[in-house]
Design a protein around this motif. Structure first.
Motif, PDB file in Angstrom:
ATOM      1  N   SER A  21      40.590  45.440  56.341  1.00  0.00           N
ATOM      2  CA  SER A  21      40.493  46.835  55.913  1.00  0.00           C
ATOM      3  C   SER A  21      41.614  47.235  54.960  1.00  0.00           C
ATOM      4  N   GLY A  22      42.631  46.397  54.838  1.00  0.00           N
ATOM      5  CA  GLY A  22      43.674  46.627  53.851  1.00  0.00           C
ATOM      6  C   GLY A  22      43.381  45.936  52.530  1.00  0.00           C
ATOM      7  N   LEU A  23      43.165  44.613  52.563  1.00  0.00           N
ATOM      8  CA  LEU A  23      43.025  43.837  51.333  1.00  0.00           C
ATOM      9  C   LEU A  23      41.691  44.058  50.634  1.00  0.00           C
ATOM     10  N   SER A  24      40.607  44.207  51.378  1.00  0.00           N
ATOM     11  CA  SER A  24      39.291  44.315  50.755  1.00  0.00           C
ATOM     12  C   SER A  24      39.205  45.431  49.717  1.00  0.00           C
ATOM     13  N   PRO A  25      39.590  46.679  50.042  1.00  0.00           N
ATOM     14  CA  PRO A  25      39.517  47.720  49.016  1.00  0.00           C
ATOM     15  C   PRO A  25      40.486  47.499  47.860  1.00  0.00           C
ATOM     16  N   VAL A  26      41.600  46.825  48.106  1.00  0.00           N
ATOM     17  CA  VAL A  26      42.532  46.497  47.021  1.00  0.00           C
ATOM     18  C   VAL A  26      41.856  45.561  46.021  1.00  0.00           C
ATOM     19  N   LEU A  27      41.183  44.541  46.522  1.00  0.00           N
ATOM     20  CA  LEU A  27      40.484  43.605  45.642  1.00  0.00           C
ATOM     21  C   LEU A  27      39.335  44.292  44.907  1.00  0.00           C
TER      22      LEU A  27
END
Length: 313
Positions: free
Chosen positions: A96-102
């Motif tokens: 839930s942290g990295l996915s939206p960043v990517l």
């Protein structure tokens, strides 16, 4: 240390961490994908705990930014990114942290759940060779949907170590993968130093021993899975590898077990979180919510446009 203690500790780490840092009214919310500037990064454990708690109401839910099956890869980012969660976690808790960043960076992002029945919060418990078949089927689905020839894999713990390495070596994954980025990866197994004693002191040892699953045993030092994977070298030709390791990892221990040795036509970048930010004390679970880790992963996926990773990433 007895094998059942090691297996229990490895699988129980997620439960212990959530119990130790269960969200309250003042706990940080699940990240919205914005990489915030901070002089002193926290350990990420509260964010993992909050996401894990939310996932209990919908264990199959995808993290924000993932699994848009209409996404078309761009010229700048021609390969889809497949996120693979760790032992006893799930896609929402882990990413839930990295996915939206990517997603904000322009990638087509996909995240699977594996290694447990639908509706089970605690996933990634199955025998690693069987879970690798689930990864293989998911990657094929992603490549069919996007029209891409290869994917980039980003995984945490089991999902960044033994599992994708098995897929690359034994399930044809090397021909379909451009890069593997392992975050706190279980590449050469673990002694799970200290966690068995912690689990016993918290009186969760018997429960976690029963629930650990074969995956925990597969990830112990000297397991049959480790032996088969390490025979002939760590890497597969044609794949580029990156490890992102934290010195404070208390699950995959010693932390140097996570590094890989380069092989023919298989370069490796072994990165350590504290080399970029000495004050980032993220441990095994919390590294999934480290903004420094986000930058290191972005750099690995797009080295031509890499930016210096630091405490203000």
């Amino acid at each position: 240390m007895k094998l059942r203690h090691v297996a229990a500790a490895l699988a129980g780490s997620a439960v212990i961490a959530v119990a130790a840092a269960a969200p309250s009214s003042s706990s940080p919310s699940v990240p919205d994908g914005t990489v915030r500037v901070a002089a002193a990064p926290n350990t990420g454990l509260a964010q993992f705990s909050a996401a894990f708690t939310r996932s209990q109401t919908a264990p199959e839910r995808a993290p924000r930014g993932a699994n848009d099956w209409a996404c078309e890869p761009s010229a700048a980012h021609p390969r889809p990114v497949v996120l693979i969660h760790g032992t006893w976690a799930n896609a929402y808790a882990n990413w839930s942290g990295l996915s939206p960043v990517l997603k904000q960076a322009g990638y087509c992002v996909y995240a699977l759940n594996y290694g447990a029945p639908d509706g089970d919060v605690f996933k990634a418990r199955g025998h690693i060779p069987e879970s690798a078949k689930e990864v293989a089927a998911f990657v094929d689905k992603v490549l069919d949907a996007t029209g891409a020839e290869k994917a980039d894999l980003v995984g945490h713990s089991q999902g960044g170590g033994l599992l994708p390495r098995w897929y690359l070596k034994f399930d044809g994954g090397a021909a379909k993968t451009h890069r593997l980025v392992g975050v706190a990866p279980s590449n050469h197994g673990t002694t799970a130093s200290g966690l068995a004693s912690l689990a016993k002191s918290l009186r969760v040892l018997d429960t976690t021993a029963q629930m650990a699953g074969q995956a925990a045993k597969d990830q112990t030092v000297g397991s049959d899975v480790n032996a088969r994977l390490d025979a002939g070298g760590d890497t597969m030709p044609g794949v580029r590898y990156t490890t992102v390791v934290t010195r404070t990892d208390e699950v995959v221990t010693p932390y140097r077990q996570q590094y890989l040795a380069a092989g023919p036509d298989a370069p490796v970048d072994n990165l350590t979180l504290q080399d970029a930010c000495p004050i980032d004390m993220s441990a095994h679970l919390g590294i999934a919510y480290s903004t420094v880790m986000y930058r290191l992963v972005l750099n690995a996926l797009d080295p031509a446009n890499a930016r210096t990773a630091s405490c203000r990433s």
